[in-house]
Design an enzyme around this catalytic site. Structure first.
Site, mmCIF file in Angstrom:
data_model
loop_
_atom_site.group_PDB
_atom_site.id
_atom_site.type_symbol
_atom_site.label_atom_id
_atom_site.label_comp_id
_atom_site.label_asym_id
_atom_site.label_seq_id
_atom_site.Cartn_x
_atom_site.Cartn_y
_atom_site.Cartn_z
ATOM 1 C CE1 TYR A 269 -32.419 -26.336 -60.248
ATOM 2 C CE2 TYR A 269 -30.554 -26.628 -62.047
ATOM 3 C CZ TYR A 269 -31.172 -26.832 -60.855
ATOM 4 O OH TYR A 269 -30.382 -27.526 -59.777
ATOM 5 C CG HIS B 165 -36.393 -24.539 -58.205
ATOM 6 N ND1 HIS B 165 -35.509 -24.029 -58.453
ATOM 7 C CD2 HIS B 165 -36.321 -25.699 -57.558
ATOM 8 C CE1 HIS B 165 -34.356 -24.455 -58.107
ATOM 9 N NE2 HIS B 165 -34.785 -25.621 -57.555
ATOM 10 C CG ASP C 59 -32.275 -26.280 -50.492
ATOM 11 O OD1 ASP C 59 -31.537 -25.758 -49.908
ATOM 12 O OD2 ASP C 59 -31.858 -26.967 -51.698
ATOM 13 C CG HIS D 187 -33.043 -30.490 -52.080
ATOM 14 N ND1 HIS D 187 -33.371 -29.621 -53.384
ATOM 15 C CD2 HIS D 187 -33.344 -31.667 -52.376
ATOM 16 C CE1 HIS D 187 -33.950 -30.339 -54.149
ATOM 17 N NE2 HIS D 187 -33.978 -31.593 -53.926
ATOM 18 C CD GLU E 278 -35.623 -27.123 -54.490
ATOM 19 O OE1 GLU E 278 -34.560 -26.587 -53.904
ATOM 20 O OE2 GLU E 278 -35.571 -27.806 -55.393
ATOM 21 C CD GLU F 157 -30.847 -29.809 -54.741
ATOM 22 O OE1 GLU F 157 -31.217 -30.014 -55.880
ATOM 23 O OE2 GLU F 157 -30.785 -28.692 -54.225
ATOM 24 N NE ARG G 30 -28.286 -24.646 -64.934
ATOM 25 C CZ ARG G 30 -28.712 -23.901 -63.886
ATOM 26 N NH1 ARG G 30 -29.809 -23.048 -63.656
ATOM 27 N NH2 ARG G 30 -27.946 -24.160 -62.569
ATOM 28 C CG HIS H 20 -33.210 -23.412 -51.335
ATOM 29 N ND1 HIS H 20 -34.044 -23.952 -52.327
ATOM 30 C CD2 HIS H 20 -32.110 -22.794 -52.040
ATOM 31 C CE1 HIS H 20 -33.470 -24.102 -53.497
ATOM 32 N NE2 HIS H 20 -32.179 -23.351 -53.387
ATOM 33 C CG ASP I 79 -30.493 -20.595 -54.489
ATOM 34 O OD1 ASP I 79 -29.802 -21.647 -53.637
ATOM 35 O OD2 ASP I 79 -31.338 -21.092 -55.381
ATOM 36 C CG HIS J 26 -27.009 -24.878 -52.964
ATOM 37 N ND1 HIS J 26 -27.364 -26.007 -53.542
ATOM 38 C CD2 HIS J 26 -27.769 -24.047 -52.699
ATOM 39 C CE1 HIS J 26 -28.866 -25.884 -53.692
ATOM 40 N NE2 HIS J 26 -29.081 -24.623 -53.298
ATOM 41 C CG HIS K 26 -35.099 -31.014 -59.189
ATOM 42 N ND1 HIS K 26 -35.388 -29.793 -59.857
ATOM 43 C CD2 HIS K 26 -34.340 -30.334 -57.864
ATOM 44 C CE1 HIS K 26 -35.231 -28.696 -59.207
ATOM 45 N NE2 HIS K 26 -34.405 -29.129 -57.997
#
Length: 275
Positions: A70, A107, A175, A210, A142, A255, A37, A178, A223, A225, A67
């Site tokens: 974000y 992403h 994913d 994912h 992704e 995830e 983040r 996604h 989106d 999960h 990864h």
């Protein structure tokens, strides 16, 4: 061989992640290269990386799927923020050279009103620069849910980025949440979705998965999960994915909204579906 794992905390180093993965029944894993983040990254530890690579080889792990943060938006409308994100990408790939042969997933970004074509062009430019040194890492785009101005919610957008970069060091991570939320019906037509991906992008570019159930209906573009088997995809879909000949050898990263005990249960659940 199915390579199944989850996201692990990198706070105690790479070797610690390998050992944690083994403890929960995983034989691959993902980790954030820096604060997911934010932008702060841990100090590099070459000895830890070397020890982790040796342990991964000894245990027969599949490729790891690191990864990116974000907050790294390569196609934001703010030129200073876009330049900063491109610098983070370059630094992440340089760091990944200490874990050679693995994947770096991110992403693609959100064009925030600039338009998809402009956003793709900016992503391509940043990737070309970051890949120029030829670090031993494959970058994965992704596939996204397509919410707002996200790029990557359509296979065609992933194809345009890959073709624009023109490097064999670029692939795709699908994913499950996604692509379902983006409108690809993997519940009722997994083979058809994979055939479409092959037609548009090419299955040779599919490098990782994912695994996430979804709280939302098909084509919701939201989106959110869910744990495996508890959402709109359902356990039967994951049984098909785990056993699909095209997918069975890829690293599969959970995830789902879980802590380590929950991930251990899901890994055992998925292994129990293997045929």
């Amino acid at each position: 061989m199915r390579y199944i794992g989850c996201h692990l905390s990198a706070s105690n180093g790479n070797l610690a992640m390998v050992r944690t993965a083994q403890e929960i029944g995983a034989n691959t894993f993902a980790f954030f290269t820096r604060n997911p983040r934010g932008s702060k990254a841990k100090a590099e530890d070459p000895a830890d990386c070397a020890a982790a690579m040796e342990e991964l080889k000894k245990l027969g792990f599949g490729k790891l799927v690191a990864h990116g943060a974000y907050t790294m938006n390569l196609c934001t409308a703010d030129p200073d923020a876009r330049k900063f994100a491109a610098g983070v990408l370059c630094d992440d790939l340089r760091r990944m050279a200490s874990l050679p042969g693995n994947f770096y997933n991110f992403h693609p970004g959100s064009h925030v009103g600039q338009g998809t074509e402009t956003g793709i062009s900016q992503i391509v430019d940043a990737l070309k620069k970051a890949l120029a040194p030829g670090y031993p890492v494959t970058v994965l785009l992704e596939a996204m849910a397509g919410k707002g101005s996200e790029i990557g919610g359509k296979f065609e957008e992933l194809k345009d980025i890959i073709e624009g970069v023109g490097s064999n060091q670029v692939g795709v991570c699908l994913d499950t949440c996604h692509i379902w939320d983006a409108g690809y019906d993997i519940v009722n037509d997994l083979d058809g979705v994979l055939q479409e991906f092959d037609r548009v992008v090419g299955l040779d570019k599919l490098c990782a998965l994912h695994l996430n159930d979804s709280k939302n209906p098909l084509a919701s573009h939201k989106d959110r999960h869910e744990c495996i088997g508890d959402g709109n995809l359902g356990l039967a879909t994951f049984e098909k994915i785990i056993n699909h000949p095209v997918l069975a050898g890829l690293p599969m990263i959970l995830e789902t909204p879980n802590e380590l005990p929950g991930y251990a249960r899901e890994i055992a659940l998925l292994r129990g579906l293997e045929k």
